[in-house]
Motif scaffolding. Structure first.
Motif, PDB file in Angstrom:
ATOM      1  N   GLY A  31      -3.167  16.083  27.255  1.00  0.00           N
ATOM      2  CA  GLY A  31      -1.794  15.717  27.548  1.00  0.00           C
ATOM      3  C   GLY A  31      -0.759  16.810  27.527  1.00  0.00           C
ATOM      4  N   TYR A  32      -1.164  18.089  27.525  1.00  0.00           N
ATOM      5  CA  TYR A  32      -0.188  19.175  27.536  1.00  0.00           C
ATOM      6  C   TYR A  32      -0.130  19.804  28.922  1.00  0.00           C
ATOM      7  N   ALA A  33       1.093  20.075  29.371  1.00  0.00           N
ATOM      8  CA  ALA A  33       1.278  20.584  30.726  1.00  0.00           C
ATOM      9  C   ALA A  33       0.758  22.010  30.873  1.00  0.00           C
ATOM     10  N   THR A  34       0.818  22.786  29.799  1.00  0.00           N
ATOM     11  CA  THR A  34       0.393  24.181  29.861  1.00  0.00           C
ATOM     12  C   THR A  34      -0.398  24.536  28.610  1.00  0.00           C
ATOM     13  N   PRO A  35      -1.280  25.526  28.712  1.00  0.00           N
ATOM     14  CA  PRO A  35      -1.989  25.990  27.512  1.00  0.00           C
ATOM     15  C   PRO A  35      -1.043  26.487  26.435  1.00  0.00           C
ATOM     16  N   SER A  36       0.062  27.126  26.835  1.00  0.00           N
ATOM     17  CA  SER A  36       0.992  27.645  25.825  1.00  0.00           C
ATOM     18  C   SER A  36       1.643  26.518  25.033  1.00  0.00           C
ATOM     19  N   ALA A  37       1.936  25.402  25.702  1.00  0.00           N
ATOM     20  CA  ALA A  37       2.509  24.258  24.986  1.00  0.00           C
ATOM     21  C   ALA A  37       1.505  23.692  23.996  1.00  0.00           C
ATOM     22  N   PHE A  38       0.244  23.632  24.401  1.00  0.00           N
ATOM     23  CA  PHE A  38      -0.799  23.151  23.496  1.00  0.00           C
ATOM     24  C   PHE A  38      -0.957  24.080  22.302  1.00  0.00           C
ATOM     25  N   LEU A  39      -1.021  25.382  22.558  1.00  0.00           N
ATOM     26  CA  LEU A  39      -1.203  26.340  21.470  1.00  0.00           C
ATOM     27  C   LEU A  39      -0.019  26.322  20.511  1.00  0.00           C
ATOM     28  N   ALA A  40       1.182  26.147  21.054  1.00  0.00           N
ATOM     29  CA  ALA A  40       2.362  26.072  20.189  1.00  0.00           C
ATOM     30  C   ALA A  40       2.288  24.848  19.291  1.00  0.00           C
ATOM     31  N   ALA A  41       1.874  23.713  19.856  1.00  0.00           N
ATOM     32  CA  ALA A  41       1.747  22.489  19.052  1.00  0.00           C
ATOM     33  C   ALA A  41       0.666  22.655  17.993  1.00  0.00           C
ATOM     34  N   PHE A  42      -0.415  23.318  18.352  1.00  0.00           N
ATOM     35  CA  PHE A  42      -1.506  23.527  17.393  1.00  0.00           C
ATOM     36  C   PHE A  42      -1.039  24.405  16.238  1.00  0.00           C
ATOM     37  N   ARG A  43      -0.401  25.510  16.571  1.00  0.00           N
ATOM     38  CA  ARG A  43       0.075  26.413  15.517  1.00  0.00           C
ATOM     39  C   ARG A  43       1.122  25.734  14.637  1.00  0.00           C
ATOM     40  N   ARG A  44       2.013  24.971  15.270  1.00  0.00           N
ATOM     41  CA  ARG A  44       3.068  24.305  14.510  1.00  0.00           C
ATOM     42  C   ARG A  44       2.487  23.280  13.536  1.00  0.00           C
ATOM     43  N   THR A  45       1.421  22.621  13.953  1.00  0.00           N
ATOM     44  CA  THR A  45       0.832  21.556  13.139  1.00  0.00           C
ATOM     45  C   THR A  45      -0.146  22.100  12.108  1.00  0.00           C
ATOM     46  N   VAL A  46      -0.990  23.033  12.517  1.00  0.00           N
ATOM     47  CA  VAL A  46      -2.101  23.491  11.680  1.00  0.00           C
ATOM     48  C   VAL A  46      -1.806  24.824  11.007  1.00  0.00           C
ATOM     49  N   GLY A  47      -0.954  25.641  11.633  1.00  0.00           N
ATOM     50  CA  GLY A  47      -0.599  26.909  11.021  1.00  0.00           C
ATOM     51  C   GLY A  47      -1.399  28.090  11.490  1.00  0.00           C
ATOM     52  N   THR A  48      -2.265  27.884  12.490  1.00  0.00           N
ATOM     53  CA  THR A  48      -3.072  28.977  13.009  1.00  0.00           C
ATOM     54  C   THR A  48      -3.534  28.610  14.404  1.00  0.00           C
ATOM     55  N   SER A  49      -4.256  29.513  15.058  1.00  0.00           N
ATOM     56  CA  SER A  49      -4.749  29.245  16.403  1.00  0.00           C
ATOM     57  C   SER A  49      -5.997  28.364  16.347  1.00  0.00           C
ATOM     58  N   PRO A  50      -6.344  27.694  17.462  1.00  0.00           N
ATOM     59  CA  PRO A  50      -7.560  26.877  17.464  1.00  0.00           C
ATOM     60  C   PRO A  50      -8.819  27.671  17.132  1.00  0.00           C
ATOM     61  N   GLY A  51      -8.933  28.883  17.694  1.00  0.00           N
ATOM     62  CA  GLY A  51     -10.126  29.680  17.425  1.00  0.00           C
ATOM     63  C   GLY A  51     -10.268  30.030  15.959  1.00  0.00           C
ATOM     64  N   ARG A  52      -9.163  30.414  15.345  1.00  0.00           N
ATOM     65  CA  ARG A  52      -9.219  30.750  13.923  1.00  0.00           C
ATOM     66  C   ARG A  52      -9.431  29.505  13.068  1.00  0.00           C
ATOM     67  N   TYR A  53      -8.877  28.396  13.492  1.00  0.00           N
ATOM     68  CA  TYR A  53      -9.103  27.146  12.760  1.00  0.00           C
ATOM     69  C   TYR A  53     -10.587  26.795  12.749  1.00  0.00           C
ATOM     70  N   LEU A  54     -11.223  26.848  13.903  1.00  0.00           N
ATOM     71  CA  LEU A  54     -12.624  26.472  13.999  1.00  0.00           C
ATOM     72  C   LEU A  54     -13.543  27.467  13.311  1.00  0.00           C
ATOM     73  N   ASN A  55     -13.107  28.725  13.222  1.00  0.00           N
ATOM     74  CA  ASN A  55     -13.960  29.743  12.605  1.00  0.00           C
ATOM     75  C   ASN A  55     -13.584  30.051  11.171  1.00  0.00           C
ATOM     76  N   GLY A  56     -12.572  29.308  10.653  1.00  0.00           N
ATOM     77  CA  GLY A  56     -12.322  29.399   9.227  1.00  0.00           C
ATOM     78  C   GLY A  56     -11.292  30.398   8.787  1.00  0.00           C
ATOM     79  N   ALA A  57     -10.621  31.099   9.713  1.00  0.00           N
ATOM     80  CA  ALA A  57      -9.563  32.030   9.294  1.00  0.00           C
ATOM     81  C   ALA A  57      -8.273  31.255   9.095  1.00  0.00           C
ATOM     82  N   SER A  58      -7.407  31.780   8.244  1.00  0.00           N
ATOM     83  CA  SER A  58      -6.196  31.057   7.883  1.00  0.00           C
ATOM     84  C   SER A  58      -4.996  31.467   8.687  1.00  0.00           C
TER      85      SER A  58
END
Length: 262
Positions: A228-255
Motif C-alpha cells: 500500500g505504499y506509493a513509493t519505496p521511500s515512503a515505505f522505508l520512512a514508515a518502517f524506520r519511523r515505526t521500528v527504528g531501523t531499516s528492513p534489512g537491518r531489522y531482519l538481520n538483527g542490527a539495531s
C-alpha cells in the motif's frame, strides 16, 4: 483453545531434542504450548512466522525465536519452509529467559542445530554441542511488530479488510461508512479496542505483511506497492519511523544504521 505438546526427554546425557517439520505454503500449527520444554524455532529452509497473542515474529534463516516453556504460540509459513525446533528440557536448561526472545543465527549456530539432530552422537559429543549452542544464544535488539486483534465487530470487519488487502487505499471515513458508523465513532473504537489510532494500526499491519516478502528476498519496490505504499521511500520512512531501523537491518538483527539492505 490451545493444545499441550509433550516432548520426549532424550536418552543419555543430552538435554535437547531436535525436530524438523516441513511446512507447505500457508500451513500453520494450531495454538499450542510445550509445558516441559523451552523451544528454539528456526527456519532451516524458507521463512517462518511465529505468533504469540497479537505479537508476531518473522524468522528468516538469520534469526530464531526462543519460546519459554508454557507459552502458547502458533508457527507457520507463508511459503514452503522447514521448521527446525530445538526443545530444551526446562529442568536441565541454564537459560532462564521468561519472554519470547529473538536471537541471531550465524553459520556456526546453524551447523550446530543440524549437528545435534544426529542420532549417532556420543554423550560427550552431544554435551559439548549443547553447551556451545547455549553460549551462542544472544538476544537481538529488535522489537516485534504488534497488530492487536480488535473485539468490536465493526472494528474487526475493518481490520479484516485491511489484513486481507494491506494495500487497501481507503481511509478512515470510507471504512467507517462501510461498517455503518461515523468517522469519529470508528476512530474512538479503534483506540479503545487496540490501543492504537487507525493510521498507526494500519501501518503496523502493512509492515507485518511486508516482512515475509522482504525475508524471501523480494525487492523493496515490489513489497512497498504490495502493502500500500506509493513509493519505496515512503515505505522505508514508515518502517524506520515505526521500528527504528531499516528492513534489512531489522531482519538481520542490527539495531541501527542506514541503507535499504542494511
Amino acid at each position: 483453545m490451545s493444545e499441550d505438546v509433550f516432548g520426549t526427554v532424550p536418552a543419555g546425557a543430552g538435554a535437547i531434542v531436535v525436530g524438523h517439520f516441513p511446512l507447505v505454503s500457508g500451513q500453520w500449527f494450531v495454538p499450542h504450548r510445550h509445558p516441559h520444554h523451552h523451544q528454539l524455532a528456526w527456519a532451516r529452509r524458507g521463512v517462518l512466522g511465529v505468533a504469540v497473542d497479537d505479537t508476531s515474529w518473522v524468522l528468516p534463516r538469520t534469526r530464531a525465536l526462543w519460546l519459554p516453556a508454557g507459552v502458547v504460540h502458533r508457527t507457520g509459513a507463508t511459503r514452503d519452509a522447514v521448521l527446525c525446533s530445538l526443545y530444551f528440557v526446562r529442568e536441565r536448561c541454564a537459560l532462564d529467559w521468561t519472554e519470547p526472545t529473538a536471537v541471531g543465527v550465524d553459520g556456526l549456530l546453524a551447523q550446530l542445530m543440524v549437528h545435534l539432530s544426529r542420532d549417532d552422537l556420543s554423550d560427550d559429543a552431544r554435551l559439548r554441542g549443547e553447551a556451545v549452542v547455549l553460549d551462542l544464544l544472544h538476544p537481538l535488539p529488535v522489537t516485534p511488530i504488534d497488530v492487536p486483534v480488535p473485539t468490536d465487530d465493526r472494528v474487526r470487519a475493518v481490520a479484516g479488510a485491511l489484513l486481507d488487502d494491506p494495500a487497501d487505499p481507503r481511509g478512515l471515513e470510507a471504512h467507517a461508512r462501510a461498517v455503518g458508523v461515523s468517522r469519529r465513532t470508528l476512530s474512538r473504537l479503534f483506540v479503545r479496542d487496540t490501543g492504537m489510532a487507525f493510521d498507526r494500526w494500519r501501518t503496523h499491519a502493512r509492515l507485518r505483511a511486508a516482512l515475509p516478502l522482504l525475508a524471501e528476498g523480494q525487492p523493496v519496490s515490489r513489497v512497498a506497492h504490495a502493502v500500500g505504499y506509493a513509493t519505496p521511500s515512503a515505505f522505508l520512512a514508515a518502517f524506520r519511523r515505526t521500528v527504528g531501523t531499516s528492513p534489512g537491518r531489522y531482519l538481520n538483527g542490527a539495531s541501527s544504521g542506514d541503507g535499504v539492505g542494511g
